[in-house]
Design an enzyme around this catalytic site. Structure first.
Site, PDB file in Angstrom:
ATOM      1  N   LYS A 114       5.975  -1.887  -7.976  1.00 32.02           N
ATOM      2  CA  LYS A 114       5.773  -0.073  -7.709  1.00 32.02           C
ATOM      3  C   LYS A 114       5.686   0.269  -8.158  1.00 32.02           C
ATOM      4  O   LYS A 114       4.889   1.338  -8.376  1.00 32.02           O
ATOM      5  CB  LYS A 114       5.826  -0.999  -5.960  1.00 32.02           C
ATOM      6  CG  LYS A 114       4.992  -1.324  -5.424  1.00 32.02           C
ATOM      7  CD  LYS A 114       5.913  -1.275  -4.155  1.00 32.02           C
ATOM      8  CE  LYS A 114       5.139  -2.750  -3.763  1.00 32.02           C
ATOM      9  NZ  LYS A 114       6.255  -3.165  -1.663  1.00 32.02           N
ATOM     10  N   ASP A 151       3.070   2.477   3.542  1.00 32.15           N
ATOM     11  CA  ASP A 151       2.671   0.754   4.143  1.00 32.15           C
ATOM     12  C   ASP A 151       1.876   1.176   4.948  1.00 32.15           C
ATOM     13  O   ASP A 151       0.761  -0.096   5.491  1.00 32.15           O
ATOM     14  CB  ASP A 151       3.851   0.269   4.900  1.00 32.15           C
ATOM     15  CG  ASP A 151       4.729  -0.008   2.983  1.00 32.15           C
ATOM     16  OD1 ASP A 151       3.347  -0.700   2.688  1.00 32.15           O
ATOM     17  OD2 ASP A 151       5.953  -0.206   3.796  1.00 32.15           O
ATOM     18  N   GLN A 182      11.431  -1.071   1.566  1.00 37.19           N
ATOM     19  CA  GLN A 182      10.773  -3.008   1.299  1.00 37.19           C
ATOM     20  C   GLN A 182      10.971  -3.789   2.451  1.00 37.19           C
ATOM     21  O   GLN A 182      12.390  -3.208   2.847  1.00 37.19           O
ATOM     22  CB  GLN A 182      11.265  -3.492  -0.356  1.00 37.19           C
ATOM     23  CG  GLN A 182      10.594  -4.561  -0.466  1.00 37.19           C
ATOM     24  CD  GLN A 182       9.165  -4.569  -0.918  1.00 37.19           C
ATOM     25  OE1 GLN A 182       8.840  -3.282  -1.393  1.00 37.19           O
ATOM     26  NE2 GLN A 182       8.819  -5.676  -0.626  1.00 37.19           N
TER      27      GLN A 182
HETATM   28  N1  GUN Z   1       6.972  -7.099   1.626  1.00 39.97           N
HETATM   29  C1  GUN Z   1       6.729  -7.710   1.238  1.00 39.97           C
HETATM   30  N2  GUN Z   1       5.003  -7.043   1.059  1.00 39.97           N
HETATM   31  C2  GUN Z   1       5.383  -5.525   1.780  1.00 39.97           C
HETATM   32  C3  GUN Z   1       4.749  -4.604   1.771  1.00 39.97           C
HETATM   33  O1  GUN Z   1       3.955  -4.510   1.905  1.00 39.97           O
HETATM   34  N3  GUN Z   1       4.828  -3.526   1.961  1.00 39.97           N
HETATM   35  C4  GUN Z   1       6.775  -4.052   2.428  1.00 39.97           C
HETATM   36  N4  GUN Z   1       6.870  -1.947   2.641  1.00 39.97           N
HETATM   37  N5  GUN Z   1       7.535  -4.743   1.956  1.00 39.97           N
HETATM   38  C5  GUN Z   1       7.012  -5.713   2.169  1.00 39.97           C
END
Ligand code: GUN
Length: 315
Positions: free
Chosen positions: A75, A142, A119
């Site tokens: 990311k 998100d 995350q």
């Molecule tokens: N863990 C797995 N996929 C995601 C996501 O799209 N966002 C976040 N914050 N954590 C994740």
């Protein structure tokens, strides 16, 4: 992107359904994700040229979950590629809930960061819901905050969950007709199943569909999947959806990312989707491959959400 090619073989007597077949088209998520990143990069470069602040995204990682570390790293890299200000906060696994709440709050107030991503999963001693709810909904890139989920449900502008938003973007870029089509979703997770159902039911372009959500309580899953004009599978079961479970010409969106043992591979496994790709690709009109379909769209939409949050609240 071109549309699907439907070929009807004409014979002198009649046209039967069996005379219709489709040239299957692969939905190339990797390519679309690159396009989106290029578009954003141009927009951000215009901001820089005019001396404006650029969008900023902070990713917060607690603990040493290997998969999460890889996600957060990619990311950050994607942000840097397109000119988004990126910061990663890595906290030890024994970080307290209060410490994490304080950090989120710090970024809620920091006008250089328009997106905050915590995350998941978090260590067991931290209440995930509490953390998600502590993020300013305007920075919730998100799309997990109940305010954004609720706004989506009632058809108001919202930051939408990235993977479902990415699915709709693929349908849009491939000009796949969705209005009045039966979208059957397999899986009811908060990250994919429920939000994609709430997107596809909206009265808007590349939605406006008739939506069915199936889950583990369905006694005869194929009864539902056979009715799908567009089948979206997000159950995390390798090659679970087979050719006999879908109708001719179906559009397949495969969200699954599953590892299966493969002795011919160096690492001992290969990655497959929820759908039996080889068999179903003979029957469908469009299909997303795994890898390279929906997967790359998640980060692309995260960047798009960060840009949107910036434009709306921080530009
Ligand atoms: N863990 C797995 N996929 C995601 C996501 O799209 N966002 C976040 N914050 N954590 C994740």
């Amino acid at each position: 992107m071109t549309g699907c090619v439907k070929i009807i073989l004409k014979n002198k007597r009649s046209l039967k359904p069996a005379d219709t077949f489709y040239i299957m088209q692969i939905i190339d998520g990797k390519k679309v994700a690159v396009e989106i990143k290029e578009e954003l990069k141009k927009e951000i470069s215009k901001l820089k040229q005019s001396g404006k602040k650029v969008p900023g995204l902070v990713a917060i990682l607690v603990g040493d979950n290997h998969a999460s570390q890889i996600y957060v790293k990619s990311k950050g890299k994607a942000c840097e590629q397109i000119g988004i200000l990126s910061k990663t906060e890595i906290l030890p696994a024994d970080t307290t809930e209060e410490e994490l709440l304080n950090l989120v709050n710090k970024y809620n107030k920091d006008s250089n960061f328009h997106g905050i991503l915590v995350q998941l999963p978090l260590p067991a001693h931290i209440n995930e819901d509490k953390i998600i709810e502590s993020i300013n909904p305007e920075k919730d890139v998100d799309g997990f905050h109940p305010v954004n989920v609720g706004r989506l449900v009632i058809g108001k502008d919202a930051l939408r969950s990235c993977t479902p938003a990415g699915i709709q973007e693929l349908l849009k870029r491939y000009k796949i007709e969705t209005k009045g089509k039966h979208v059957v979703i397999v899986g009811r997770s908060n990250i994919v199943g429920k939000p994609i159902a709430n997107i596809m039911v909206q009265k808007e372009e590349f939605a406006n569909s008739i939506v069915t959500v199936c889950h583990s309580a369905a006694e005869d899953l194929s009864y539902f999947t056979k009715q799908a004009d567009i089948l979206i599978s997000a159950i995390g079961k390798a090659e679970f959806i087979t050719k006999d479970m879908v109708k001719e010409g179906v559009v397949i969106i495969d969200v699954g990312i599953n590892r299966v043992e493969d002795a011919s591979k160096k690492n001992g496994y290969r990655v497959v989707g929820d759908v039996d790709f080889n068999a179903i690709s003979q029957k469908c009109s469009y299909i997303t491959p795994v890898p390279g379909g929906v997967g790359p769209m998640t980060i692309a939409m995260l960047l798009k959400n960060t840009f949107k949050a910036y434009q709306k609240f921080g530009g």
